[in-house]
Design a protein around this motif. Structure first.
Motif, mmCIF file in Angstrom:
data_model
loop_
_atom_site.group_PDB
_atom_site.id
_atom_site.type_symbol
_atom_site.label_atom_id
_atom_site.label_comp_id
_atom_site.label_asym_id
_atom_site.label_seq_id
_atom_site.Cartn_x
_atom_site.Cartn_y
_atom_site.Cartn_z
ATOM 1 N N GLN A 1 -82.571 89.359 40.260
ATOM 2 C CA GLN A 1 -82.731 89.657 38.842
ATOM 3 C C GLN A 1 -83.736 88.709 38.197
ATOM 4 O O GLN A 1 -84.470 89.089 37.286
ATOM 5 N N SER A 2 -83.781 87.464 38.700
ATOM 6 C CA SER A 2 -84.668 86.464 38.122
ATOM 7 C C SER A 2 -85.161 85.528 39.211
ATOM 8 O O SER A 2 -84.418 85.197 40.140
ATOM 9 N N LEU A 3 -86.420 85.091 39.090
ATOM 10 C CA LEU A 3 -86.986 84.160 40.071
ATOM 11 C C LEU A 3 -86.690 82.713 39.712
ATOM 12 O O LEU A 3 -87.059 81.803 40.461
ATOM 13 N N THR B 1 -80.385 77.398 24.747
ATOM 14 C CA THR B 1 -81.627 76.692 25.053
ATOM 15 C C THR B 1 -81.459 76.014 26.407
ATOM 16 O O THR B 1 -80.463 75.300 26.627
ATOM 17 N N VAL B 2 -82.416 76.232 27.310
ATOM 18 C CA VAL B 2 -82.323 75.713 28.681
ATOM 19 C C VAL B 2 -83.635 75.015 29.030
ATOM 20 O O VAL B 2 -84.716 75.430 28.592
ATOM 21 N N LEU B 3 -83.520 73.958 29.822
ATOM 22 C CA LEU B 3 -84.666 73.149 30.217
ATOM 23 C C LEU B 3 -85.271 73.666 31.531
ATOM 24 O O LEU B 3 -84.555 73.990 32.476
ATOM 25 N N TYR B 4 -86.630 73.696 31.581
ATOM 26 C CA TYR B 4 -87.396 74.019 32.796
ATOM 27 C C TYR B 4 -88.379 72.877 33.012
ATOM 28 O O TYR B 4 -89.035 72.430 32.061
ATOM 29 N N GLY C 1 -82.495 76.444 39.592
ATOM 30 C CA GLY C 1 -82.497 77.115 40.882
ATOM 31 C C GLY C 1 -82.798 78.575 40.718
ATOM 32 O O GLY C 1 -82.750 79.131 39.636
ATOM 33 N N GLY C 2 -83.126 79.182 41.789
ATOM 34 C CA GLY C 2 -83.424 80.607 41.802
ATOM 35 C C GLY C 2 -83.569 81.023 43.252
ATOM 36 O O GLY C 2 -83.649 80.184 44.156
#
Length: 607
Positions: free
Chosen positions: A115-117, A126-129, A104-105
């Protein structure tokens, strides 16, 4: 009963396989990490880059800026990127133009500002996109966190997909070869501040001022290798990506190309052009069809063409369309001295140094320049060239050239060494070479071709000196520099002066000054001049003209102060003169001349 159960299990397994294939994903493992980037001039800049690994935590990829070019297979629609963050701050990933599914963003900071889109990857995590229905085209993948800071720090790379092999959007966009061209910039001060104070939101990019302008991570320099794009007669795809914070103007000089897409969206009608604006963060795809073998320039018409203080450099590179015959140029160095050899002509390719071999098209004309180290001198060429000037070669066969360097036994003044024009009040870098046992230097200047000398500085330990040219009474074309070297025992071990005189200007006539100017008697004209540092304040200015090449002078006006221009009428003549000149004299309060200049070229006055 058993048969029915077996059939049901088989059906379920088959269904699961179909579902798995339908939702198959293409997985990518990216790692964000600190890297020290060494630029061609030796400057080391702290940056943040991406590496592509084969799995989480494996670390078998190389961190680079830009990051790796990622190609999504044509049959893949679902994309997963695992981002491992080894930076000291949170970061994230976005791909403008693609729909991101997971997370989310935007992410907001404690004051409610974005701060972040996208959802962030904390340091050490480590995070998944994820993206679904990944569309064909050329895209810029970059950090979605603190974009104005993290993208200039280097967190960007190109990600692309095609509809079919060598077809970006369909058969109309078929091509034989491609080149990826990424524009970017480096503000060394920004990078250093972020490196020393890495917290998100602690540094502002309001005063962002790039010092280096890059193509594919490097500014142009003599050793850069042109990009090969195959043979003539077929479409070449150029994927243009602007990862900088400033707009750029992509150009190939006088060569036209077709613009087919923008940000992964194909145009309904293609545009033929020779220069296009590529906005910050934007991508454009163009097709170029070369009809001749050779080297085609790519550069920024917005003039991002420097490496800090040095030109030519910056956003400049060359595409090479290979000729049927290619030849190798090999450079060797010999002797007890030291130095390097560079290609001082397009398209570059050798910076020897370390990069001493390059393959060129047949009949390419290459000019080599030998540059000795400060304690050495260039003696001369052997092999494919002779003499001790620049080496110019037309490559009709494989060729080897050797540069010979020897230790210096005396001082050599490099700049100014004759013919230069210096302005009073401006700074110029006096430079020289000297033997290794020279430990300090005294520097002098002369205004009368060496008859007398005035001290500039002494006990200088460097082999250059930034000289602020002092105010002098009048322009001179008889200036020289002298450098005397001493060893640690204060014994003089060498002396050298400029080979030829150079000029120092107090005032400069700027118009009329060009060659070939023609005026008619009685018509309006304007005389202009620039004034630099004068020895005393200017009280009045005399503007004069001559119709006989400066043998005699007539006064047009005496002006109060120093306005820098005079508007009036062209003097009347009865016969045509081709020996017209203008002279400007600056005078102090006692009417003593403290600066004078004459236009450089004759002009014509008709009756």
């Amino acid at each position: 009963m058993f048969k029915k159960l077996t059939f049901s299990i088989f059906s379920i397994c088959f269904l699961l396989i179909l579902i798995n294939n339908a939702f198959a994903t293409y997985e990518i493992y990216l790692r964000a990490e600190v890297i020290n980037k060494v630029l061609p001039d030796g400057t080391v800049v702290p940056m943040w880059g991406y590496a592509r690994d084969s799995g989480v935590g494996i670390h078998d990829g190389n961190v680079s800026v830009p990051g790796p070019v990622i190609t999504i297979p044509e049959n893949e629609t679902n994309v997963r990127i695992y981002l491992e963050n080894n930076l000291p701050v949170p970061t994230s990933i976005i791909i403008p133009g693609q729909y991101q599914q997971s997370g989310g963003g935007p992410v907001r900071n404690s004051s409610g500002r974005i701060q972040s889109l996208s959802h962030e990857t904390p340091p050490g995590s480590t995070v998944l996109y994820e993206w679904g229905d990944f569309k064909p085209g050329t895209y810029l993948l970059h950090s979605g966190t603190d974009i104005a800071i993290q993208v200039p720090m280097g967190l960007y790379c190109v990600i692309k997909k095609e509809t079919a092999p060598n077809q970006v959007y369909g058969s109309n966009t078929a091509y034989s070869n491609e080149a990826v061209v990424v524009f970017s910039e480096i503000d060394t001060e920004l990078n250093t501040q972020v490196h020393n104070n890495p917290g998100v939101g602690t540094i502002s990019s309001i005063n962002y001022e790039p010092k280096y302008y890059l193509v594919n991570g490097n500014p142009f320099y003599p050793g850069i290798t042109p990009i090969d794009i195959g043979d003539i007669g077929s479409n070449k795809l150029i994927r243009i990506v602007n990862a900088g914070l400033k707009d750029r103007v992509f150009s190939m000089g006088e060569n036209y190309f077709k613009v087919i897409a923008e940000d992964g969206n194909e145009y309904p009608f293609y545009q033929s052009n020779f220069a296009i604006i590529v906005a910050a963060g934007q991508t454009k795809d163009v097709l170029f069809t070369p009809n001749n073998y050779g080297y085609y320039p790519i550069f920024d018409r917005k003039l991002g063409l420097k490496n800090y203080l040095q030109t030519t450099g910056g956003i400049l590179t060359y595409l090479r369309v290979k000729s049927p015959n290619e030849f190798t140029l090999n450079v060797n160095k010999t002797g007890t001295g030291a130095g390097k050899v560079i290609v001082a002509s397009s398209p570059g390719g050798i910076d020897c140094g370390n990069d001493c071999t390059e393959t060129y098209n047949e009949n390419t004309v290459i000019r080599l320049k030998a540059i000795p180290d400060t304690n050495s001198k260039f003696v001369g060429w052997s092999g494919g060239c002779t003499g001790n000037g620049d080496c110019e070669i037309t490559l009709a066969s494989n060729t080897s050239v050797t540069a010979n360097f020897a230790p210096l036994t005396n001082i050599i003044v490099n700049y100014p060494n004759g013919g230069e024009i210096l302005k009073t009040g401006s700074n110029y870098l006096i430079s020289w070479q000297a033997p290794s046992n020279a430990s300090k230097f005294s520097i002098f200047y002369s205004l009368n071709n060496g008859t007398s000398w005035s001290l500039i500085a002494k006990n200088i330990t460097r082999r250059d000196f930034l000289w602020n040219v002092p105010a002098i009474k009048n322009n001179t074309n008889k200036a020289k520099i002298r450098v005397i070297g001493y060893n640690a025992s204060n014994t003089q071990i060498g002396i050298d002066s400029s080979d030829l005189p150079f000029s120092i200007e107090v005032v400069k006539v700027t118009s009329p000054d060009a060659s070939g100017l023609v005026f008619s008697s009685g018509t309006p004209w304007q005389i202009t001049w620039d004034t630099y540092l004068t020895s005393q304040p200017v009280a009045n200015t005399i503007v004069q003209y001559s119709i006989n090449g400066g043998f005699t002078w007539n006064t047009l006006a005496i002006l109060t102060g120093n306005p820098g221009s005079y508007s009036g009428s062209v003097p009347r003549v009865t016969t045509t003169t081709t020996k017209g000149l203008v002279r400007v004299l600056l005078r102090n309060a006692k009417n003593i001349v403290i600066g004078v200049d004459v236009s450089d070229n004759f002009f014509t006055i008709n009756p």
